[in-house]
Design an enzyme around this catalytic site. Structure first.
Site, short mmCIF file in Angstrom:
data_model
loop_
_atom_site.label_atom_id
_atom_site.label_comp_id
_atom_site.label_asym_id
_atom_site.label_seq_id
_atom_site.Cartn_x
_atom_site.Cartn_y
_atom_site.Cartn_z
CE LYS A 196 -1.86 1.58 4.01
NZ LYS A 196 -1.65 3.00 4.32
CG ASN A 197 2.02 2.83 3.57
OD1 ASN A 197 0.90 3.23 3.25
ND2 ASN A 197 2.33 2.50 4.82
CB CYS A 216 -5.20 6.03 10.15
SG CYS A 216 -5.84 4.71 9.12
NE ARG A 255 -0.48 10.08 10.04
CZ ARG A 255 -0.90 9.11 9.24
NH1 ARG A 255 -2.15 8.76 9.22
NH2 ARG A 255 -0.05 8.48 8.45
CG ASP A 272 1.96 0.96 9.49
OD1 ASP A 272 1.56 1.84 10.27
OD2 ASP A 272 2.43 1.21 8.36
NE ARG A 287 -7.82 4.87 4.78
CZ ARG A 287 -7.50 6.00 5.37
NH1 ARG A 287 -8.24 6.46 6.35
NH2 ARG A 287 -6.47 6.69 4.99
#
Ligand code: EPU
Length: 432
Positions: free
Chosen positions: A22-23, A117, A122, A310, A402
């Site tokens: 994903k990232n 999220c 952040r 994660d 997601r």
């Protein structure tokens, strides 16, 4: 609105194919806009964060063509320097990679503050510090980040990050890749997805060295061409399946992985009594065997090659039934234990004090109605539900979607009992 209904207590057995990271995907997709020709990208995970990124680049003028289930072609030749819409950018953290792309291509960019999220503050100060060093002024006004270089293009710079931020490393690489001269970024993130982005850009003709180490050196090039590139496998998806088999017991083979990328995860699960083997017939596979109740351990999340933040929630879920007490320290994000209250509904005994959780292992968890509050929280509830006695109903699965492609289907293929139900969206129903 969907919910997952999991009947727990079944061991997992069999093979599961791990999808693209994903990232990496959410950085590589916007990077493809910088090419002067189409790029074909393989191993693209079919997850909602990718769908949003594809919508964002379409809005900017890119043509996206689905070639196969996990292969896309991105033709950036119609792309213009316009702002992506707030509605799309707020849906994903990676929306702000458009800043790096547009600064690199045009010397200016306006993008709304990103979503993602809700796991902590952040901050984006390191992105701004990097853009400033490259010659762009940055203002945040009315929810939008305005970045522009008075000269109309960026210049190279020597940047030392205060901390190895994944997002800032990606954004600065994107902004610097076309800046004439040598940019040096120190104390960068070293995650496999950073290396993957650099490899993708280098395949397009960029000159980036040092990705995967603390220092990245970028020699700006005049143009980037098209290429065909395959995204690396997702270490966190793989780690989530490892957590799941740890919670249920059984033996599964993860296929399509890079075992080296998993070492920061498998080392910890070995402490918990899980065994890992190579598959002599498949160098891209790893076999995980969990024969006994997990053993207690302590976890401290750290930037790569430390234990990934994660993986924190899914590992905590597996530790809920470990023999003894475990201490889980979250050092990356301030607010990543919100799922603990949901695990407690299932009988978990966890005390959270600031950024530390103490997990007292219990014999069994029991199924309960629970709700996901973010992506990895949702995955953690799934791990707990698979190992629990009885039925767990998980709401908020949009968060899970997601970042996990066909999570119930893949787990079902390993023997899990999961039903996906459509539930009425009460709020929408009331409004309508
Ligand atoms: N930070 C700052 N200033 C900055 C940037 C970051 O203080 O300018 C701080 C953050 O507040 C955080 C720490 O640095 O405390 C690390 O943040 P980082 O920038 O590395 O994280 P990110 O880029 O926002 C990415 C992943 C996350 C993953 C983290 C850490 C993407 C799209 N997201 O976030 O993925 O947790 O790196 O590895 O790549 C997930 O997949 O569930 C997820 C949240």
């Amino acid at each position: 609105m969907l919910k997952y209904v999991v009947t727990g207590g079944r061991q997992l057995h069999g093979d599961v194919a791990i999808g693209g990271a994903k990232n990496a995907a959410v950085a590589i997709i916007p990077a493809a806009l910088m090419a002067s020709e189409p790029c074909v990208i393989e191993n693209v995970p079919r997850i909602n964060d990718v769908t949003v990124m594809l919508e964002i680049i379409r809005e900017l003028g890119a043509k996206v063509r689905l070639i196969g289930k996990n292969t896309i072609e991105i033709d950036p030749r119609g792309v213009k320097n316009v702002s992506p819409s707030y509605e799309l950018v707020r849906k994903t953290r990676a929306g702000y990679y458009i800043l790096g792309v547009q600064l690199g291509m045009y010397g200016s960019s306006i993008v709304s503050m990103p979503g993602g999220c809700d796991i902590g503050v952040r901050a984006i100060d390191q992105h701004i510090k990097g853009f400033n060093a490259l010659g762009a002024e940055v203002k945040v006004e009315s929810g939008f980040i305005h970045a522009a270089s008075a000269a109309g293009k960026l210049h190279p710079a020597h940047i030392y990050l205060d901390q190895p931020s994944v997002g800032a490393t990606v954004n600065i690489i994107l902004a610097a890749v076309l800046a004439e001269g040598q940019t040096i970024i120190e104390n960068v993130a070293k995650e496999p997805h950073i290396v993957d982005l650099a490899n993708f850009l280098n395949t397009m003709g960029a000159n980036i060295r040092g990705a995967g180490t603390d220092v990245i050196k970028i020699q700006g090039v005049k143009r980037l061409g098209g290429c065909t590139y395959s995204i690396i496998p997702d270490q966190i998806e793989a780690g989530t399946f490892i957590s799941a088999v740890t919670a249920t017991g059984g033996e599964i083979t993860l296929r399509g992985v890079i075992p080296k990328h998993l070492e920061c995860i498998t080392a910890k699960f070995q402490e918990m009594g899980v065994e890992f083997f190579d598959d002599p017939n498949d160098p891209d596979a790893i076999v995980c065997r969990a024969e006994h109740r997990p053993m207690r351990t302590n976890i401290k999340t750290l930037p790569y090659p430390g234990f990934p933040t994660d993986m924190q929630a899914v590992t905590t879920a597996a530790l809920c039934t470990a023999s003894g007490a475990s201490m889980v320290s979250e050092t990356i994000f301030e607010n990543r234990f919100r799922y603990v209250e949901e695990l407690k509904r299932m009988g978990a005994q966890i005390q959270v004090e600031g950024k530390v959780a103490v997990v007292e292992g219990v014999d069994r968890l029991t199924g309960a109605p629970v709700r996901a509050c973010d992506l990895r929280a949702g995955a953690a509830l799934m791990v707990a539900a698979l190992g629990a006695d009885g039925v767990t109903e998980i709401e908020g699965v949009n968060f899970i979607e997601r970042g996990y492609e066909d999570f119930p289907g893949k787990l079902g293929g390993l023997g899990a009992n999961i039903k996906v139900l459509t539930v009425p969206d009460v709020e929408t129903a009331e409004v309508g």
